[in-house]
Write an enzyme that holds these catalytic residues in place. Structure first.
Site, mmCIF file in Angstrom:
data_model
loop_
_atom_site.group_PDB
_atom_site.id
_atom_site.type_symbol
_atom_site.label_atom_id
_atom_site.label_comp_id
_atom_site.label_asym_id
_atom_site.label_seq_id
_atom_site.Cartn_x
_atom_site.Cartn_y
_atom_site.Cartn_z
ATOM 1 N N ALA A 69 -39.033 -30.869 50.639
ATOM 2 C CA ALA A 69 -38.755 -29.861 51.940
ATOM 3 C C ALA A 69 -38.810 -28.513 51.080
ATOM 4 C CB ALA A 69 -37.542 -30.053 52.582
ATOM 5 N N GLY A 112 -38.999 -34.896 50.359
ATOM 6 C CA GLY A 112 -39.872 -35.195 51.356
ATOM 7 C C GLY A 112 -41.281 -35.441 51.015
ATOM 8 N N GLU A 115 -41.203 -39.107 50.401
ATOM 9 C CA GLU A 115 -41.250 -39.816 51.725
ATOM 10 C C GLU A 115 -42.562 -39.580 52.357
ATOM 11 O OE1 GLU A 115 -37.756 -37.383 52.704
ATOM 12 O OE2 GLU A 115 -36.917 -39.099 53.033
ATOM 13 N N GLU A 135 -32.523 -35.336 46.348
ATOM 14 C CA GLU A 135 -31.712 -34.673 47.646
ATOM 15 C C GLU A 135 -30.340 -34.547 47.022
ATOM 16 O OE1 GLU A 135 -34.171 -36.819 48.178
ATOM 17 O OE2 GLU A 135 -35.340 -36.097 50.127
HETATM 18 N N1 CO8 Z 1 -39.219 -25.420 48.074
HETATM 19 C C1 CO8 Z 1 -39.432 -24.307 47.953
HETATM 20 N N2 CO8 Z 1 -39.861 -23.750 46.888
HETATM 21 C C2 CO8 Z 1 -40.166 -24.604 45.869
HETATM 22 C C3 CO8 Z 1 -39.562 -25.879 45.960
HETATM 23 C C4 CO8 Z 1 -39.245 -26.398 47.309
HETATM 24 N N3 CO8 Z 1 -38.798 -27.656 47.313
HETATM 25 N N4 CO8 Z 1 -40.045 -26.367 44.672
HETATM 26 C C5 CO8 Z 1 -40.369 -25.410 43.993
HETATM 27 N N5 CO8 Z 1 -40.500 -24.467 44.772
HETATM 28 C C6 CO8 Z 1 -40.988 -23.202 44.105
HETATM 29 C C7 CO8 Z 1 -39.819 -22.573 43.043
HETATM 30 O O1 CO8 Z 1 -38.882 -21.788 43.847
HETATM 31 C C8 CO8 Z 1 -40.801 -21.449 42.028
HETATM 32 O O2 CO8 Z 1 -40.937 -20.348 42.972
HETATM 33 P P1 CO8 Z 1 -40.787 -19.081 41.958
HETATM 34 O O3 CO8 Z 1 -42.123 -19.089 41.279
HETATM 35 O O4 CO8 Z 1 -40.978 -17.940 43.330
HETATM 36 O O5 CO8 Z 1 -39.423 -18.789 41.431
HETATM 37 C C9 CO8 Z 1 -41.927 -22.019 42.042
HETATM 38 O O6 CO8 Z 1 -41.969 -23.166 43.184
HETATM 39 C C10 CO8 Z 1 -42.133 -23.046 41.176
HETATM 40 O O7 CO8 Z 1 -41.154 -23.750 40.699
HETATM 41 P P2 CO8 Z 1 -40.460 -24.205 39.317
HETATM 42 O O8 CO8 Z 1 -40.367 -22.936 38.626
HETATM 43 O O9 CO8 Z 1 -39.066 -24.776 39.631
HETATM 44 O O10 CO8 Z 1 -41.574 -25.254 38.960
HETATM 45 P P3 CO8 Z 1 -41.470 -26.260 37.694
HETATM 46 O O11 CO8 Z 1 -42.881 -26.739 37.553
HETATM 47 O O12 CO8 Z 1 -40.521 -25.914 36.549
HETATM 48 O O13 CO8 Z 1 -40.713 -27.480 38.594
HETATM 49 C C11 CO8 Z 1 -40.204 -29.001 40.173
HETATM 50 C C12 CO8 Z 1 -41.162 -28.290 39.539
HETATM 51 C C13 CO8 Z 1 -39.710 -29.848 39.368
HETATM 52 C C14 CO8 Z 1 -40.603 -29.641 41.494
HETATM 53 C C15 CO8 Z 1 -39.030 -27.984 40.687
HETATM 54 O O14 CO8 Z 1 -39.319 -26.881 41.344
HETATM 55 C C16 CO8 Z 1 -37.997 -28.552 41.532
HETATM 56 O O15 CO8 Z 1 -37.030 -29.464 41.310
HETATM 57 N N6 CO8 Z 1 -38.109 -28.346 42.977
HETATM 58 C C17 CO8 Z 1 -37.270 -28.989 43.995
HETATM 59 C C18 CO8 Z 1 -37.323 -30.410 44.173
HETATM 60 C C19 CO8 Z 1 -36.333 -31.088 45.253
HETATM 61 O O16 CO8 Z 1 -35.004 -30.771 45.104
HETATM 62 N N7 CO8 Z 1 -36.847 -31.478 46.348
HETATM 63 C C20 CO8 Z 1 -36.036 -31.990 47.276
HETATM 64 C C21 CO8 Z 1 -35.980 -31.100 48.524
HETATM 65 S S1 CO8 Z 1 -35.094 -31.834 49.793
HETATM 66 C C22 CO8 Z 1 -36.040 -32.695 50.727
HETATM 67 O O17 CO8 Z 1 -37.080 -32.937 50.205
HETATM 68 C C23 CO8 Z 1 -35.369 -33.340 51.750
HETATM 69 C C24 CO8 Z 1 -36.651 -33.950 52.962
HETATM 70 C C25 CO8 Z 1 -36.040 -33.999 54.112
HETATM 71 C C26 CO8 Z 1 -37.171 -34.182 55.208
HETATM 72 C C27 CO8 Z 1 -36.603 -34.060 56.463
HETATM 73 C C28 CO8 Z 1 -37.225 -34.106 57.859
HETATM 74 C C29 CO8 Z 1 -36.845 -34.633 59.111
#
Ligand code: CO8
Length: 261
Positions: A69, A112, A115, A135
């Site tokens: 998400a 997500g 998913e 999550e």
């Molecule tokens: N949302 C928004 N921005 C993100 C997200 C995200 N999920 N993930 C990464 N970004 C952004 C970062 O903020 C960063 O932005 P900036 O350059 O402006 O600082 C950029 O992408 C690069 O991110 P990283 O520097 O962290 O990149 P890495 O390559 O070091 O790491 C990862 C990549 C491992 C993917 C890391 O970014 C991460 O852990 N992201 C979050 C993952 C996460 O927690 N996902 C779960 C989210 S909750 C969810 O998905 C619930 C779904 C529910 C759906 C419901 C529908 C009904």
């Protein structure tokens, strides 16, 4: 172009019956914002009505599938906003899409993103792919089917490891647990997904549709009801021109020409 890419998406085709939809928000690791999901649902609704689309390849490109998400969007939502939000309906459009979806997953498929992968019918993973439901690290739980589809795919113990501890599965682990169908080199992932989708696209369309329907019903209903549904789909196909053509072409030792009727 007949298909126009919406925010955060690229679209190509259909070519040889295959439409490719690519998540494309590299600056946010392809995070699934509501506008992106809206665009994805709109493309699938158009593809559902388009006889030239027989299968869809869904990918995030060769670096990341999707980081889940959009957390910037999520930060602004309170409980009421989450209760009333549009995302469940948009994921529902993906879940109900009647044509095969082949996912090509390189890099992270998290939250997500994982998913969404599990909404696909067949998953091809690049060797560097990683799957997770992190999550729990945000104080929440999966909300687009992660607790259900993941458990069906990999079993309770591995699902609990991902959902409760936030650990990831490597591509090799995803293969051995049954989350994905194949692991290939990262740069072979999208081509392999296309090859598989094209192969499906060349089969009899009604049979493909009713086969997907029958397999998906195995997750919904008890065995006796699933067997009855399979039987009904089987009987329906016996009434199609393509079934006659399929059997006839075999006996005449030639390639079948499908009509989709
Ligand atoms: N949302 C928004 N921005 C993100 C997200 C995200 N999920 N993930 C990464 N970004 C952004 C970062 O903020 C960063 O932005 P900036 O350059 O402006 O600082 C950029 O992408 C690069 O991110 P990283 O520097 O962290 O990149 P890495 O390559 O070091 O790491 C990862 C990549 C491992 C993917 C890391 O970014 C991460 O852990 N992201 C979050 C993952 C996460 O927690 N996902 C779960 C989210 S909750 C969810 O998905 C619930 C779904 C529910 C759906 C419901 C529908 C009904």
């Amino acid at each position: 172009p007949r298909y126009s890419a919406a925010e955060g998406l690229q679209v190509a085709g259909p070519e040889a019956g295959v439409l490719e939809i690519r998540l494309d928000r590299p600056q946010a690791r392809n995070a699934l914002s509501t506008p992106l999901l809206r665009g994805l649902a709109a493309l699938l609704e158009q593809a559902e009505r388009d006889d030239d689309v027989r299968a869809v390849v869904l990918t995030g490109g060769d670096k990341v599938f999707a980081a889940g998400a959009d957390l910037a969007e999520m930060a602004a939502k309170d409980m009421q906003a989450v209760l009333l939000e549009e995302r469940p309906r948009l994921f529902g459009v993906v879940a109900r899409f009647p044509k095969p979806i082949v996912a090509a997953v390189c890099g992270y498929a998290l939250g997500g993103g994982c998913e969404l992968v599990m909404h696909a019918d067949i998953v091809i993973a690049g060797e560097g792919a990683q799957f997770g439901q992190p999550e729990i690290n945000l104080g929440i739980i999966p909300g687009a089917g992660g607790t259900q589809r993941l458990t069906h795919a990999v079993g309770k113990s591995v699902a609990m490891k991902l959902v409760l501890a936030g650990e990831f599965l490597t591509a090799a682990e995803a293969l051995s647990t049954g989350l994905v169908a194949e692991v290939v080199a990262d740069d072979a992932c999208i081509p392999r997904a296309h090859a598989l989708a094209q192969k499906i696209a060349a089969k009899a369309p009604l049979a493909v549709r009713l086969a997907k329907d029958a397999v998906l019903q195995s997750f919904e209903v008890p065995l006796s009801a699933g067997l009855a549904l399979e039987r009904r789909n089987f009987v329906v196909l016996a009434g199609t021109e393509d079934r006659n053509e399929g059997v006839k072409s075999f006996l005449e030792k030639r390639k079948p020409e499908w009509k989709g009727r």
